[in-house]
Design a protein around this motif. Structure first.
Motif, PDB file in Angstrom:
ATOM      1  N   THR A   1      10.210  -1.712  10.498  1.00 30.21           N
ATOM      2  CA  THR A   1      10.193  -0.125  11.058  1.00 30.21           C
ATOM      3  C   THR A   1       9.000   0.465   9.984  1.00 30.21           C
ATOM      4  OG1 THR A   1      12.335   0.375   9.901  1.00 30.21           O
ATOM      5  CG2 THR A   1      12.182  -0.336  12.014  1.00 30.21           C
ATOM      6  N   PHE A   2       8.528   1.592  10.498  1.00 32.12           N
ATOM      7  CA  PHE A   2       7.708   2.536   9.576  1.00 32.12           C
ATOM      8  C   PHE A   2       8.555   3.489   8.851  1.00 32.12           C
ATOM      9  CE2 PHE A   2       5.328   6.319   8.954  1.00 32.12           C
ATOM     10  CZ  PHE A   2       4.256   5.906   8.275  1.00 32.12           C
ATOM     11  N   SER A   3       8.539   3.549   7.686  1.00 30.42           N
ATOM     12  CA  SER A   3       9.166   4.520   6.728  1.00 30.42           C
ATOM     13  C   SER A   3       8.630   4.783   5.507  1.00 30.42           C
ATOM     14  CB  SER A   3      10.608   3.718   6.500  1.00 30.42           C
ATOM     15  OG  SER A   3      11.484   4.650   5.386  1.00 30.42           O
ATOM     16  N   VAL A   4       8.764   5.996   4.903  1.00 24.89           N
ATOM     17  CA  VAL A   4       8.236   6.251   3.638  1.00 24.89           C
ATOM     18  C   VAL A   4       9.333   6.656   2.622  1.00 24.89           C
ATOM     19  CG1 VAL A   4       6.120   7.674   2.836  1.00 24.89           C
ATOM     20  CG2 VAL A   4       6.985   8.059   5.092  1.00 24.89           C
ATOM     21  N   ALA A   5      10.297   6.571   2.989  1.00 25.18           N
ATOM     22  CA  ALA A   5      11.596   6.797   2.165  1.00 25.18           C
ATOM     23  C   ALA A   5      11.587   5.545   1.086  1.00 25.18           C
ATOM     24  CB  ALA A   5      12.891   6.768   3.029  1.00 25.18           C
ATOM     25  N   GLY A   6      11.847   5.988  -0.121  1.00 23.12           N
ATOM     26  CA  GLY A   6      12.170   5.089  -1.234  1.00 23.12           C
ATOM     27  C   GLY A   6      10.916   4.461  -1.970  1.00 23.12           C
ATOM     28  N   SER A   7       9.950   4.827  -1.534  1.00 22.93           N
ATOM     29  CA  SER A   7       8.592   4.287  -2.261  1.00 22.93           C
ATOM     30  C   SER A   7       7.804   5.241  -2.779  1.00 22.93           C
ATOM     31  CB  SER A   7       7.815   3.638  -0.760  1.00 22.93           C
ATOM     32  OG  SER A   7       7.351   4.515   0.038  1.00 22.93           O
ATOM     33  N   LEU A   8       8.237   6.475  -3.296  1.00 22.13           N
ATOM     34  CA  LEU A   8       7.664   7.449  -4.040  1.00 22.13           C
ATOM     35  C   LEU A   8       6.706   7.062  -5.124  1.00 22.13           C
ATOM     36  CD1 LEU A   8       6.932  10.546  -3.828  1.00 22.13           C
ATOM     37  CD2 LEU A   8       8.979  10.867  -5.336  1.00 22.13           C
ATOM     38  N   PRO A   9       7.203   6.080  -6.087  1.00 18.96           N
ATOM     39  CA  PRO A   9       6.465   5.640  -7.122  1.00 18.96           C
ATOM     40  C   PRO A   9       5.021   4.960  -6.787  1.00 18.96           C
ATOM     41  CG  PRO A   9       8.858   5.009  -7.774  1.00 18.96           C
ATOM     42  CD  PRO A   9       8.637   5.598  -6.229  1.00 18.96           C
ATOM     43  N   GLU A  10       5.265   4.078  -5.696  1.00 22.76           N
ATOM     44  CA  GLU A  10       4.378   3.369  -5.106  1.00 22.76           C
ATOM     45  C   GLU A  10       3.276   4.327  -4.347  1.00 22.76           C
ATOM     46  OE1 GLU A  10       7.463   2.701  -4.730  1.00 22.76           O
ATOM     47  OE2 GLU A  10       7.738   0.396  -5.360  1.00 22.76           O
ATOM     48  N   LEU A  11       3.783   5.465  -3.632  1.00 24.24           N
ATOM     49  CA  LEU A  11       2.977   6.231  -2.996  1.00 24.24           C
ATOM     50  C   LEU A  11       1.880   6.923  -3.927  1.00 24.24           C
ATOM     51  CD1 LEU A  11       5.128   7.509  -0.402  1.00 24.24           C
ATOM     52  CD2 LEU A  11       2.936   6.195   0.066  1.00 24.24           C
ATOM     53  N   ILE A  12       2.784   7.558  -4.998  1.00 22.87           N
ATOM     54  CA  ILE A  12       1.854   8.224  -6.058  1.00 22.87           C
ATOM     55  C   ILE A  12       0.890   7.172  -6.687  1.00 22.87           C
ATOM     56  CG2 ILE A  12       2.036   9.347  -8.405  1.00 22.87           C
ATOM     57  CD1 ILE A  12       4.865  10.399  -7.437  1.00 22.87           C
ATOM     58  N   ALA A  13       1.339   6.003  -7.228  1.00 23.14           N
ATOM     59  CA  ALA A  13       0.303   5.101  -7.747  1.00 23.14           C
ATOM     60  C   ALA A  13      -0.664   4.680  -6.822  1.00 23.14           C
ATOM     61  CB  ALA A  13       1.033   3.859  -8.150  1.00 23.14           C
ATOM     62  N   SER A  14      -0.536   4.553  -5.552  1.00 23.29           N
ATOM     63  CA  SER A  14      -1.582   4.167  -4.512  1.00 23.29           C
ATOM     64  C   SER A  14      -2.634   5.401  -4.532  1.00 23.29           C
ATOM     65  CB  SER A  14      -1.014   3.755  -3.190  1.00 23.29           C
ATOM     66  OG  SER A  14      -0.544   4.941  -2.590  1.00 23.29           O
ATOM     67  N   VAL A  15      -2.275   6.684  -4.438  1.00 24.27           N
ATOM     68  CA  VAL A  15      -3.225   7.645  -4.289  1.00 24.27           C
ATOM     69  C   VAL A  15      -4.060   7.672  -5.647  1.00 24.27           C
ATOM     70  CG1 VAL A  15      -3.386  10.024  -4.454  1.00 24.27           C
ATOM     71  CG2 VAL A  15      -1.643   9.148  -2.894  1.00 24.27           C
TER      72      VAL A  15
ATOM     73  N   LEU B   1      -2.419  -5.280   2.960  1.00 21.36           N
ATOM     74  CA  LEU B   1      -1.304  -5.875   2.089  1.00 21.36           C
ATOM     75  C   LEU B   1      -0.703  -4.545   1.539  1.00 21.36           C
ATOM     76  CD1 LEU B   1      -2.832  -8.916   0.484  1.00 21.36           C
ATOM     77  CD2 LEU B   1      -0.847  -8.974   1.980  1.00 21.36           C
ATOM     78  N   VAL B   2      -1.263  -3.682   1.141  1.00 26.90           N
ATOM     79  CA  VAL B   2      -0.640  -2.342   0.482  1.00 26.90           C
ATOM     80  C   VAL B   2      -0.265  -1.552   1.406  1.00 26.90           C
ATOM     81  CG1 VAL B   2      -1.245  -0.475  -0.830  1.00 26.90           C
ATOM     82  CG2 VAL B   2      -2.277  -2.482  -1.466  1.00 26.90           C
ATOM     83  N   VAL B   3      -0.771  -1.035   2.540  1.00 28.87           N
ATOM     84  CA  VAL B   3      -0.031  -0.412   3.546  1.00 28.87           C
ATOM     85  C   VAL B   3       1.046  -1.182   4.060  1.00 28.87           C
ATOM     86  CG1 VAL B   3      -0.515   0.243   6.049  1.00 28.87           C
ATOM     87  CG2 VAL B   3      -2.242   0.707   4.329  1.00 28.87           C
ATOM     88  N   LYS B   4       1.280  -2.442   4.225  1.00 22.73           N
ATOM     89  CA  LYS B   4       2.339  -3.142   4.774  1.00 22.73           C
ATOM     90  C   LYS B   4       3.533  -2.779   3.641  1.00 22.73           C
ATOM     91  CE  LYS B   4       4.614  -7.278   5.264  1.00 22.73           C
ATOM     92  NZ  LYS B   4       5.478  -7.039   4.103  1.00 22.73           N
ATOM     93  N   ASP B   5       3.093  -3.090   2.442  1.00 27.05           N
ATOM     94  CA  ASP B   5       4.130  -2.931   1.505  1.00 27.05           C
ATOM     95  C   ASP B   5       4.857  -1.295   1.236  1.00 27.05           C
ATOM     96  OD1 ASP B   5       4.352  -5.699   1.030  1.00 27.05           O
ATOM     97  OD2 ASP B   5       3.338  -5.746  -0.536  1.00 27.05           O
ATOM     98  N   LEU B   6       3.647  -0.471   1.615  1.00 28.38           N
ATOM     99  CA  LEU B   6       4.217   0.892   1.345  1.00 28.38           C
ATOM    100  C   LEU B   6       4.854   1.382   2.656  1.00 28.38           C
ATOM    101  CD1 LEU B   6       1.060   2.459  -0.049  1.00 28.38           C
ATOM    102  CD2 LEU B   6       3.071   2.286  -1.350  1.00 28.38           C
ATOM    103  N   PHE B   7       4.639   1.204   3.887  1.00 25.97           N
ATOM    104  CA  PHE B   7       5.107   1.912   4.773  1.00 25.97           C
ATOM    105  C   PHE B   7       6.095   1.056   5.785  1.00 25.97           C
ATOM    106  CE2 PHE B   7       1.157   3.959   3.769  1.00 25.97           C
ATOM    107  CZ  PHE B   7       1.711   5.000   3.133  1.00 25.97           C
ATOM    108  N   ILE B   8       5.995  -0.219   5.666  1.00 24.15           N
ATOM    109  CA  ILE B   8       6.802  -1.211   6.781  1.00 24.15           C
ATOM    110  C   ILE B   8       8.065  -1.717   5.729  1.00 24.15           C
ATOM    111  CG2 ILE B   8       6.728  -3.065   8.274  1.00 24.15           C
ATOM    112  CD1 ILE B   8       4.824  -0.861   8.951  1.00 24.15           C
ATOM    113  N   THR B   9       9.187  -1.468   6.472  1.00 24.40           N
ATOM    114  CA  THR B   9      10.423  -1.849   5.955  1.00 24.40           C
ATOM    115  C   THR B   9      10.833  -3.331   6.099  1.00 24.40           C
ATOM    116  OG1 THR B   9      11.740  -1.348   7.726  1.00 24.40           O
ATOM    117  CG2 THR B   9      11.451   0.271   6.151  1.00 24.40           C
ATOM    118  N   LYS B  10      11.889  -3.783   5.873  1.00 26.46           N
ATOM    119  CA  LYS B  10      12.072  -5.335   6.063  1.00 26.46           C
ATOM    120  C   LYS B  10      12.837  -5.701   7.476  1.00 26.46           C
ATOM    121  CE  LYS B  10      13.277  -6.201   1.281  1.00 26.46           C
ATOM    122  NZ  LYS B  10      14.336  -6.515   0.269  1.00 26.46           N
ATOM    123  N   ASN B  11      13.051  -4.420   8.016  1.00 24.07           N
ATOM    124  CA  ASN B  11      13.217  -4.615   9.735  1.00 24.07           C
ATOM    125  C   ASN B  11      12.264  -4.302  10.576  1.00 24.07           C
ATOM    126  OD1 ASN B  11      15.814  -4.865   8.787  1.00 24.07           O
ATOM    127  ND2 ASN B  11      16.369  -2.790   8.679  1.00 24.07           N
TER     128      ASN B  11
END
Length: 110
Positions: free
Chosen positions: A66-80, A54-64
């Motif tokens: 596709t794989f993307s890391v853009a726009g999820s910096l707060p979530e990435l920092i919090a996940s680490v 669930l977490v990986v899907k919300d962090l790395f998969i867009t609504k289309n």
């Protein structure tokens, strides 16, 4: 199609049984049987696998899709940080609270 009150009632009752059957069938099946040790060990990994997916899907998969890391910096920092907290404390409650707090704070800070 218009639904009347009786059809709504039957829908709720059928949904009740659809939710009830998968919970109680295993209880009746394993009530008098010993569950194998390997199965119990394997089942310990199910919650963490579901949580991770669930977490990986919300962090790395867009609504289309596709794989993307853009726009999820707060979530990435919090996940680490949450991974570190969960590793050292083994507390799901503490991990969730710290993760929610960090996402909230970092969303406004970044």
């Amino acid at each position: 199609m218009e639904w009347n009150g009786m059809q709504h009632f039957l829908l709720v009752i059928l949904c009740f049984f659809v939710a009830l059957v998968p919970r109680f069938v295993p209880l009746f099946f394993f009530r008098k049987r010993q569950i194998p040790k390997w199965f119990n060990e394997w089942m310990e990994f199910v919650p963490i696998c579901l949580f991770t997916s669930l977490v990986v899907k919300d962090l790395f998969i867009t609504k289309n899709y596709t794989f993307s890391v853009a726009g999820s910096l707060p979530e990435l920092i919090a996940s680490v940080v949450v991974i570190a907290v969960a590793f050292w404390t083994r507390s799901m409650a503490l991990s969730v609270i710290i993760g929610l707090g960090l996402v909230f704070a970092l969303t406004f800070a970044l």
